[in-house]
Design a protein around this motif. Sequence first.
Motif, PDB file in Angstrom:
ATOM      1  N   ARG A  41       0.835  -1.202   0.000  1.00 29.89           N
ATOM      2  CA  ARG A  41       0.000   0.000   0.000  1.00 29.89           C
ATOM      3  C   ARG A  41       0.871   1.254   0.000  1.00 29.89           C
ATOM      4  NH1 ARG A  41      -2.917   3.602   3.376  1.00 29.89           N
ATOM      5  NH2 ARG A  41      -5.022   3.924   2.613  1.00 29.89           N
ATOM      6  N   ARG A  42       0.578   2.158  -0.940  1.00 29.75           N
ATOM      7  CA  ARG A  42       1.315   3.413  -1.020  1.00 29.75           C
ATOM      8  C   ARG A  42       0.729   4.404  -0.022  1.00 29.75           C
ATOM      9  NH1 ARG A  42       0.654   4.896  -6.970  1.00 29.75           N
ATOM     10  NH2 ARG A  42      -1.397   4.133  -6.432  1.00 29.75           N
ATOM     11  N   HIS A  43       1.595   5.174   0.621  1.00 31.41           N
ATOM     12  CA  HIS A  43       1.185   6.108   1.660  1.00 31.41           C
ATOM     13  C   HIS A  43       1.510   7.535   1.245  1.00 31.41           C
ATOM     14  CE1 HIS A  43       0.547   2.925   4.735  1.00 31.41           C
ATOM     15  NE2 HIS A  43       1.395   2.286   3.959  1.00 31.41           N
ATOM     16  N   SER A  44       0.528   8.401   1.344  1.00 27.85           N
ATOM     17  CA  SER A  44       0.745   9.795   0.955  1.00 27.85           C
ATOM     18  C   SER A  44       1.801  10.460   1.827  1.00 27.85           C
ATOM     19  CB  SER A  44      -0.567  10.575   1.014  1.00 27.85           C
ATOM     20  OG  SER A  44      -1.095  10.565   2.330  1.00 27.85           O
ATOM     21  N   SER A  45       1.868  10.086   3.093  1.00 27.56           N
ATOM     22  CA  SER A  45       2.856  10.702   3.987  1.00 27.56           C
ATOM     23  C   SER A  45       4.282  10.262   3.668  1.00 27.56           C
ATOM     24  CB  SER A  45       2.529  10.375   5.444  1.00 27.56           C
ATOM     25  OG  SER A  45       2.594   8.989   5.651  1.00 27.56           O
ATOM     26  N   LEU A  46       4.427   9.227   2.856  1.00 26.86           N
ATOM     27  CA  LEU A  46       5.752   8.731   2.460  1.00 26.86           C
ATOM     28  C   LEU A  46       6.017   9.008   0.982  1.00 26.86           C
ATOM     29  CD1 LEU A  46       5.751   5.278   4.290  1.00 26.86           C
ATOM     30  CD2 LEU A  46       6.667   7.457   5.103  1.00 26.86           C
ATOM     31  N   ASP A  47       5.403  10.067   0.470  1.00 21.64           N
ATOM     32  CA  ASP A  47       5.557  10.450  -0.936  1.00 21.64           C
ATOM     33  C   ASP A  47       5.075   9.344  -1.877  1.00 21.64           C
ATOM     34  OD1 ASP A  47       6.137  12.366  -2.841  1.00 21.64           O
ATOM     35  OD2 ASP A  47       8.230  11.738  -3.039  1.00 21.64           O
ATOM     36  N   TYR A  48       3.999   8.694  -1.470  1.00 21.81           N
ATOM     37  CA  TYR A  48       3.304   7.675  -2.263  1.00 21.81           C
ATOM     38  C   TYR A  48       4.164   6.457  -2.602  1.00 21.81           C
ATOM     39  CZ  TYR A  48      -0.503  10.922  -2.367  1.00 21.81           C
ATOM     40  OH  TYR A  48      -1.508  11.751  -1.976  1.00 21.81           O
ATOM     41  N   VAL A  49       4.931   6.002  -1.620  1.00 18.82           N
ATOM     42  CA  VAL A  49       5.613   4.711  -1.726  1.00 18.82           C
ATOM     43  C   VAL A  49       5.202   3.881  -0.519  1.00 18.82           C
ATOM     44  CG1 VAL A  49       7.608   5.595  -3.012  1.00 18.82           C
ATOM     45  CG2 VAL A  49       7.696   5.486  -0.533  1.00 18.82           C
ATOM     46  N   SER A  50       5.399   2.587  -0.600  1.00 20.29           N
ATOM     47  CA  SER A  50       5.047   1.715   0.524  1.00 20.29           C
ATOM     48  C   SER A  50       6.075   1.893   1.642  1.00 20.29           C
ATOM     49  CB  SER A  50       5.015   0.256   0.083  1.00 20.29           C
ATOM     50  OG  SER A  50       6.329  -0.211  -0.142  1.00 20.29           O
ATOM     51  N   PRO A  51       5.714   1.546   2.891  1.00 25.14           N
ATOM     52  CA  PRO A  51       6.681   1.666   3.982  1.00 25.14           C
ATOM     53  C   PRO A  51       7.963   0.871   3.742  1.00 25.14           C
ATOM     54  CG  PRO A  51       4.494   1.434   4.884  1.00 25.14           C
ATOM     55  CD  PRO A  51       4.376   1.217   3.404  1.00 25.14           C
ATOM     56  N   PHE A  54      10.025   2.709   1.197  1.00 25.47           N
ATOM     57  CA  PHE A  54      10.556   3.911   1.827  1.00 25.47           C
ATOM     58  C   PHE A  54      11.791   3.580   2.659  1.00 25.47           C
ATOM     59  CE2 PHE A  54      10.753   7.002   5.285  1.00 25.47           C
ATOM     60  CZ  PHE A  54      10.755   8.194   4.572  1.00 25.47           C
ATOM     61  N   GLU A  55      11.724   2.505   3.444  1.00 24.00           N
ATOM     62  CA  GLU A  55      12.872   2.097   4.250  1.00 24.00           C
ATOM     63  C   GLU A  55      14.045   1.676   3.375  1.00 24.00           C
ATOM     64  OE1 GLU A  55      11.743  -0.821   7.124  1.00 24.00           O
ATOM     65  OE2 GLU A  55      10.406   0.558   8.164  1.00 24.00           O
ATOM     66  N   ARG A  56      13.763   0.986   2.281  1.00 23.02           N
ATOM     67  CA  ARG A  56      14.844   0.573   1.374  1.00 23.02           C
ATOM     68  C   ARG A  56      15.551   1.791   0.782  1.00 23.02           C
ATOM     69  NH1 ARG A  56      11.164  -3.878  -1.354  1.00 23.02           N
ATOM     70  NH2 ARG A  56      11.540  -5.587   0.107  1.00 23.02           N
ATOM     71  N   GLN A  57      14.769   2.816   0.440  1.00 22.02           N
ATOM     72  CA  GLN A  57      15.356   4.023  -0.135  1.00 22.02           C
ATOM     73  C   GLN A  57      16.194   4.771   0.899  1.00 22.02           C
ATOM     74  OE1 GLN A  57      12.028   6.284  -1.593  1.00 22.02           O
ATOM     75  NE2 GLN A  57      11.577   4.826  -3.228  1.00 22.02           N
TER      76      GLN A  57
END
Length: 73
Positions: A41-51, A54-57
């Motif tokens: 699930r993509r999250h708007s608070s994470l710039d539309y990436v999954s958690p 986001f952690e991998r980035q």
Amino acid sequence: MCESVFAALEWELLDRVPLPTPTEVRTAVFDFIEGWYNPTRRHSSLDYVSPIDFERQAMPTPPAPPSGTEAAA
């Protein structure tokens, strides 16, 4: 953010799937969070990436080993 997780859990799982026993509820909630909510699930608070993405980035890239050296066997 926590309220967002609970709202998604209620709206996307608990309101749609009958879960008659506490064991089935626990299993369904775990599967929802670990199998879909965090990895997909993509999250708007994470710039539309999954958690997970986001952690991998955010993880630093490990340094490359020096050239001409071999790992000890």
